[in-house]
Design a protein around this motif. Structure first.
Motif, PDB file in Angstrom:
ATOM      1  N   ASP A  94     -65.492 138.935  54.920  1.00  0.00           N
ATOM      2  CA  ASP A  94     -66.166 138.671  56.241  1.00  0.00           C
ATOM      3  C   ASP A  94     -65.293 139.344  57.350  1.00  0.00           C
ATOM      4  O   ASP A  94     -64.799 137.620  57.405  1.00  0.00           O
ATOM      5  CB  ASP A  94     -67.298 137.648  56.276  1.00  0.00           C
ATOM      6  CG  ASP A  94     -69.066 137.772  55.782  1.00  0.00           C
ATOM      7  OD1 ASP A  94     -69.139 138.871  55.079  1.00  0.00           O
ATOM      8  OD2 ASP A  94     -69.618 137.120  55.660  1.00  0.00           O
ATOM      9  N   THR A  95     -65.163 139.696  58.054  1.00  0.00           N
ATOM     10  CA  THR A  95     -63.996 139.730  58.820  1.00  0.00           C
ATOM     11  C   THR A  95     -64.227 140.812  60.093  1.00  0.00           C
ATOM     12  O   THR A  95     -65.033 141.623  60.222  1.00  0.00           O
ATOM     13  CB  THR A  95     -62.269 140.063  58.427  1.00  0.00           C
ATOM     14  OG1 THR A  95     -61.449 140.062  59.557  1.00  0.00           O
ATOM     15  CG2 THR A  95     -62.422 142.105  57.793  1.00  0.00           C
ATOM     16  N   HIS A  96     -63.429 140.409  61.114  1.00  0.00           N
ATOM     17  CA  HIS A  96     -63.656 141.380  62.183  1.00  0.00           C
ATOM     18  C   HIS A  96     -62.217 141.974  62.685  1.00  0.00           C
ATOM     19  O   HIS A  96     -62.287 142.706  63.529  1.00  0.00           O
ATOM     20  CB  HIS A  96     -63.425 140.543  63.520  1.00  0.00           C
ATOM     21  CG  HIS A  96     -62.962 139.596  64.191  1.00  0.00           C
ATOM     22  ND1 HIS A  96     -62.920 138.114  63.011  1.00  0.00           N
ATOM     23  CD2 HIS A  96     -61.686 139.102  64.999  1.00  0.00           C
ATOM     24  CE1 HIS A  96     -61.675 137.741  63.750  1.00  0.00           C
ATOM     25  NE2 HIS A  96     -61.632 137.952  64.829  1.00  0.00           N
ATOM     26  N   ILE A  97     -61.063 141.810  61.522  1.00  0.00           N
ATOM     27  CA  ILE A  97     -59.929 142.905  62.373  1.00  0.00           C
ATOM     28  C   ILE A  97     -59.828 144.122  61.471  1.00  0.00           C
ATOM     29  O   ILE A  97     -60.338 144.429  60.655  1.00  0.00           O
ATOM     30  CB  ILE A  97     -58.412 141.334  61.616  1.00  0.00           C
ATOM     31  CG1 ILE A  97     -58.303 141.382  59.835  1.00  0.00           C
ATOM     32  CG2 ILE A  97     -58.842 140.348  62.558  1.00  0.00           C
ATOM     33  CD1 ILE A  97     -57.414 141.326  59.892  1.00  0.00           C
ATOM     34  N   HIS A  98     -59.260 145.238  61.648  1.00  0.00           N
ATOM     35  CA  HIS A  98     -58.448 146.170  61.805  1.00  0.00           C
ATOM     36  C   HIS A  98     -57.231 146.466  62.083  1.00  0.00           C
ATOM     37  O   HIS A  98     -56.670 145.807  62.667  1.00  0.00           O
ATOM     38  CB  HIS A  98     -59.591 146.702  61.971  1.00  0.00           C
ATOM     39  CG  HIS A  98     -60.206 146.971  63.412  1.00  0.00           C
ATOM     40  ND1 HIS A  98     -58.908 147.439  64.594  1.00  0.00           N
ATOM     41  CD2 HIS A  98     -60.627 146.133  63.992  1.00  0.00           C
ATOM     42  CE1 HIS A  98     -59.476 147.311  65.889  1.00  0.00           C
ATOM     43  NE2 HIS A  98     -60.148 146.631  65.911  1.00  0.00           N
ATOM     44  N   GLU A  99     -56.498 147.322  61.226  1.00  0.00           N
ATOM     45  CA  GLU A  99     -55.973 148.134  61.686  1.00  0.00           C
ATOM     46  C   GLU A  99     -54.997 147.976  63.282  1.00  0.00           C
ATOM     47  O   GLU A  99     -56.181 148.429  63.984  1.00  0.00           O
ATOM     48  CB  GLU A  99     -55.285 149.479  61.141  1.00  0.00           C
ATOM     49  CG  GLU A  99     -54.370 149.406  60.823  1.00  0.00           C
ATOM     50  CD  GLU A  99     -54.282 150.220  59.496  1.00  0.00           C
ATOM     51  OE1 GLU A  99     -53.533 149.916  58.479  1.00  0.00           O
ATOM     52  OE2 GLU A  99     -53.355 151.617  59.900  1.00  0.00           O
ATOM     53  N   GLY A 100     -54.405 147.607  63.775  1.00  0.00           N
ATOM     54  CA  GLY A 100     -54.510 147.980  65.339  1.00  0.00           C
ATOM     55  C   GLY A 100     -54.791 146.704  65.995  1.00  0.00           C
ATOM     56  O   GLY A 100     -54.438 146.550  67.065  1.00  0.00           O
ATOM     57  N   TYR A 101     -55.567 145.762  65.367  1.00  0.00           N
ATOM     58  CA  TYR A 101     -56.111 145.167  66.022  1.00  0.00           C
ATOM     59  C   TYR A 101     -55.035 143.784  66.394  1.00  0.00           C
ATOM     60  O   TYR A 101     -54.308 143.502  65.951  1.00  0.00           O
ATOM     61  CB  TYR A 101     -57.220 143.821  65.010  1.00  0.00           C
ATOM     62  CG  TYR A 101     -58.014 142.861  65.346  1.00  0.00           C
ATOM     63  CD1 TYR A 101     -58.970 143.158  66.502  1.00  0.00           C
ATOM     64  CD2 TYR A 101     -57.583 141.913  65.081  1.00  0.00           C
ATOM     65  CE1 TYR A 101     -59.814 141.699  67.233  1.00  0.00           C
ATOM     66  CE2 TYR A 101     -58.212 140.042  65.855  1.00  0.00           C
ATOM     67  CZ  TYR A 101     -59.538 140.072  66.962  1.00  0.00           C
ATOM     68  OH  TYR A 101     -59.771 139.501  67.458  1.00  0.00           O
ATOM     69  N   MET A 102     -55.473 143.511  67.424  1.00  0.00           N
ATOM     70  CA  MET A 102     -54.840 141.933  68.295  1.00  0.00           C
ATOM     71  C   MET A 102     -55.303 140.542  67.930  1.00  0.00           C
ATOM     72  O   MET A 102     -55.909 140.461  69.166  1.00  0.00           O
ATOM     73  CB  MET A 102     -54.308 142.192  70.438  1.00  0.00           C
ATOM     74  CG  MET A 102     -53.202 140.817  70.259  1.00  0.00           C
ATOM     75  SD  MET A 102     -51.740 141.232  69.510  1.00  0.00           S
ATOM     76  CE  MET A 102     -51.174 139.976  70.651  1.00  0.00           C
ATOM     77  N   GLY A 157     -50.944 137.915  66.271  1.00  0.00           N
ATOM     78  CA  GLY A 157     -49.298 139.170  67.041  1.00  0.00           C
ATOM     79  C   GLY A 157     -50.430 140.182  66.468  1.00  0.00           C
ATOM     80  O   GLY A 157     -51.607 140.597  65.831  1.00  0.00           O
ATOM     81  N   LYS A 158     -49.779 141.423  66.446  1.00  0.00           N
ATOM     82  CA  LYS A 158     -50.984 142.911  65.976  1.00  0.00           C
ATOM     83  C   LYS A 158     -50.705 142.754  65.082  1.00  0.00           C
ATOM     84  O   LYS A 158     -50.196 142.793  64.313  1.00  0.00           O
ATOM     85  CB  LYS A 158     -49.970 143.242  66.402  1.00  0.00           C
ATOM     86  CG  LYS A 158     -51.404 145.005  66.927  1.00  0.00           C
ATOM     87  CD  LYS A 158     -50.358 146.219  67.614  1.00  0.00           C
ATOM     88  CE  LYS A 158     -50.726 147.022  67.837  1.00  0.00           C
ATOM     89  NZ  LYS A 158     -50.045 148.473  68.450  1.00  0.00           N
ATOM     90  N   ILE A 159     -52.342 143.209  63.449  1.00  0.00           N
ATOM     91  CA  ILE A 159     -51.977 144.058  63.013  1.00  0.00           C
ATOM     92  C   ILE A 159     -51.675 145.134  62.367  1.00  0.00           C
ATOM     93  O   ILE A 159     -52.126 145.810  63.378  1.00  0.00           O
ATOM     94  CB  ILE A 159     -53.888 143.521  62.386  1.00  0.00           C
ATOM     95  CG1 ILE A 159     -54.301 142.348  62.319  1.00  0.00           C
ATOM     96  CG2 ILE A 159     -54.007 143.889  60.786  1.00  0.00           C
ATOM     97  CD1 ILE A 159     -54.394 141.352  62.162  1.00  0.00           C
ATOM     98  N   GLU A 160     -50.259 145.340  62.286  1.00  0.00           N
ATOM     99  CA  GLU A 160     -50.063 146.313  62.019  1.00  0.00           C
ATOM    100  C   GLU A 160     -50.264 147.558  60.869  1.00  0.00           C
ATOM    101  O   GLU A 160     -50.297 148.419  61.104  1.00  0.00           O
ATOM    102  CB  GLU A 160     -48.119 146.353  61.735  1.00  0.00           C
ATOM    103  CG  GLU A 160     -47.610 146.038  62.092  1.00  0.00           C
ATOM    104  CD  GLU A 160     -45.816 145.130  62.661  1.00  0.00           C
ATOM    105  OE1 GLU A 160     -45.434 145.191  61.188  1.00  0.00           O
ATOM    106  OE2 GLU A 160     -45.943 144.494  62.985  1.00  0.00           O
ATOM    107  N   SER A 161     -50.695 146.743  59.446  1.00  0.00           N
ATOM    108  CA  SER A 161     -51.489 147.839  58.248  1.00  0.00           C
ATOM    109  C   SER A 161     -52.048 147.035  57.769  1.00  0.00           C
ATOM    110  O   SER A 161     -52.401 145.471  58.065  1.00  0.00           O
ATOM    111  CB  SER A 161     -50.593 147.893  57.870  1.00  0.00           C
ATOM    112  OG  SER A 161     -49.931 147.768  56.956  1.00  0.00           O
ATOM    113  N   ILE A 162     -53.956 147.388  57.402  1.00  0.00           N
ATOM    114  CA  ILE A 162     -53.985 146.304  55.967  1.00  0.00           C
ATOM    115  C   ILE A 162     -54.389 147.130  55.762  1.00  0.00           C
ATOM    116  O   ILE A 162     -55.414 148.038  55.525  1.00  0.00           O
ATOM    117  CB  ILE A 162     -55.033 145.737  57.368  1.00  0.00           C
ATOM    118  CG1 ILE A 162     -56.033 144.050  56.611  1.00  0.00           C
ATOM    119  CG2 ILE A 162     -56.539 146.294  57.909  1.00  0.00           C
ATOM    120  CD1 ILE A 162     -56.788 143.585  57.390  1.00  0.00           C
TER     121      ILE A 162
END
Lengths: 83, 445
Positions: free
Chosen positions: B370-378, B354-359
């Motif tokens: 260590d991550t590649h995700i961010h706000e809005g990332y699918m 799913g989509k990251i709505e906020s982080i």
């Protein structure tokens, strides 16, 4: 949906496979008779493979998605005519 | 400079990790990406990026021809495979060697040697390395199984030759149980894998998973970077790793380290690698397998040793001799890692794309993410559920636990389910806090 038809829904977002392994034949074809608990297709999500089994005996009326298509949660994958 | 341009044949957090090391070394980077990853950070951070196909792995990240073509097109002089995908594929390493592109890892021959479990087992038994007693030969009958079990001692575990993942596995404590288990395991193996063949091993009760990080250069020099403990697992998937291990004392550390180096030498291993062991409650240890690549949990070793393992991989691949000696390796403090997965701990760890709505990320002293995700990332369904790693360091284990609890409380991801709430519970658990853990810990929690 009428009482005689049953929709097979994807339980989660993923990839739709008609066979249980790449070299295997499709698990079911349109028009095929099936029994309750027969495996209809496989959904892969995040490297986890989930086999979808039929809840009813009947006939596969329609297969609505192509092999390897991405599918959404609750998307209708197949229509089964109950018998 | 060791290389001018490195292509990273991977995605997600490990692609970023490698790009970061390259940037710090002044090496240019080339990302590859599938349709699903065109907006990913690894594409944005790299100096160059090549599209390699559709989202499905076998059409992109597992497609050797496309990756080799990308490497030629982008003029890469080396390829870093990361972990997973093609990282332990001997044919891919060979394709790189044939194309005159340096594969950042062991030789193709060595990958094949390390990956063949039964031949590796034979080689190592010959050297006196302890392996789990048992037979990899097929057992013809319950009687034959019983004879073997009497020789090696109960309890024993029956395993399917055709596959893994727990199916076809049965534990037996007595000859009577073994006779029953034999038929059940055989039937289960046939149903699951179409192959009824089973073999038998000594069952190690409540073992710990302890592994040794090694580095070996192309001139035959080896060092080890001490141990990591990865006993907190669910269905053989590691969830929490730490370094050092609360169970390993100085003597055992030296013994495991020396054994790991002996194994690496016997396999002609070069570059970074991990030797995995099972250790029982009496500190008997058994060789399990070699992981011929960088591992997901490498940061905990980096945090306690101060050594950048990716940088070492690149230097070794370029033919540099190890500049570190064994006596230079003095682990300091305590590091722990939680694997943040997009899966639902309240629903049997089912995938949760799913989509990251906020982080909101945790921060402060001793915290690494260590991550590649961010706000809005699918977070799509196409790849592994690992979306990030939370690593903490502190002086000792109790302090590291307190720091991890604090960081987990700060970590807030909205839009998908993650393993964060599950880790909050584990870090509250008293047995866990005391270091009273083994590979069955989560089954009994």
């Amino acid at each position: 949906m009428s009482d005689t038809k049953y929709e097979v829904l994807s339980p989660l977002m993923g990839t739709f496979y008609r066979a249980s392994a790449p070299d295997n034949p499709p698990l079911v074809e349109a028009g095929q008779k099936i029994k309750a608990s027969d495996v209809l297709c496989v959904i892969e999500s995040m490297k986890i493979f989930t086999e979808l089994r039929s809840e009813y005996s009947g006939v596969v009326k329609e297969i609505l998605v192509e092999n390897e298509d991405p599918v959404m949660k609750k998307q209708v994958l197949m229509i089964i005519e109950k018998q | 400079m060791p290389f001018k341009r490195i292509l990273i044949a991977n995605r997600g957090e490990i692609a970023l990790r490698i790009i970061r090391a390259c940037k710090e070394m002044g090496i240019e980077t080339v990302a590859v990406y599938s349709d699903a990853d065109k907006d990913s950070l690894h594409v944005r951070y790299a100096d160059d990026a090549v599209h390699i196909g559709p989202a499905l792995s076998y059409k992109s990240y597992l497609n050797m021809d496309k990756i080799m073509a990308a490497a030629r097109e982008a003029n890469a002089d080396a390829i870093h495979p990361g972990y997973g995908f093609l990282s332990e594929n001997a044919a891919f390493a060979k394709a790189c060697e044939d194309a005159g592109i340096t594969f950042i890892g062991p030789s193709a021959e060595c990958i094949a040697r390390s990956g063949n479990k039964s031949s590796a087992r034979k080689t190592l038994t010959g050297l006196g390395i302890p392996v789990i007693p048992g037979s990899e030969d097929i057992l013809a009958s319950p009687d034959r199984a019983c004879d073997l079990a009497q020789t090696i001692g109960f309890p024993v575990i029956l395993k399917a030759s055709g596959g893994g993942g727990g199916r076809g596995m049965r534990i037996a404590h007595t000859p009577k149980e073994l006779a029953e288990a034999f038929c059940l395991a055989s039937g289960e193996a046939k149903a699951a894998f179409g192959n009824p063949d089973i073999y038998l091993e000594k069952y190690i009760t409540n073992p710990r998973h302890i592994e040794i990080q090694i580095l070996g250069d192309k001139s035959g020099n080896y060092i080890h970077l001490a141990e990591r403990e990865c006993s907190i697992q669910k269905r053989y998937q590691k969830l929490i790793e730490e370094a050092p291990s609360s169970f390993v004392d100085g003597d055992l550390r030296a013994e495991l380290g020396n054994t790991a180096i002996t194994i690496a030498k016997a396999l002609g291993y070069t570059n970074a690698g991990t030797i995995e062991f099972l250790v029982d409650k009496d500190k008997n240890f058994y060789f399990m397998e070699v992981n011929a690549r960088v591992q997901v949990e490498h940061p905990v070793t980096e945090m306690v040793t101060g050594i950048d393992i990716i940088r070492q991989q690149i230097l070794i691949a370029a033919g540099n001799r190890l500049s570190l000696k064994q006596e230079d390796i003095v682990p300091r403090g305590w590091a722990m890692e939680c694997r943040i997965n997009a899966s639902d701990p309240d629903d049997d760890f089912m995938p949760s794309p799913g989509k990251i709505e906020s982080i909101v990320f945790p921060g402060g002293p001793g915290v690494r993410i260590d991550t590649h995700i961010h706000e809005g990332y699918m977070v799509g369904p196409f790849y592994d559920s690992l979306i990030g790693k939370l690593i903490v360091w502190d002086q000792d284990r109790p302090s590291a636990i307190r720091r991890m609890k604090r960081a987990l409380d700060e970590f807030d991801i909205r839009g998908i389910q993650t393993t964060i709430p599950f880790f909050r519970k584990i870090f509250q658990n008293q047995a866990f806090q005391k270091g009273d853990i083994d590979t069955h810990f989560l089954d009994n929690m």
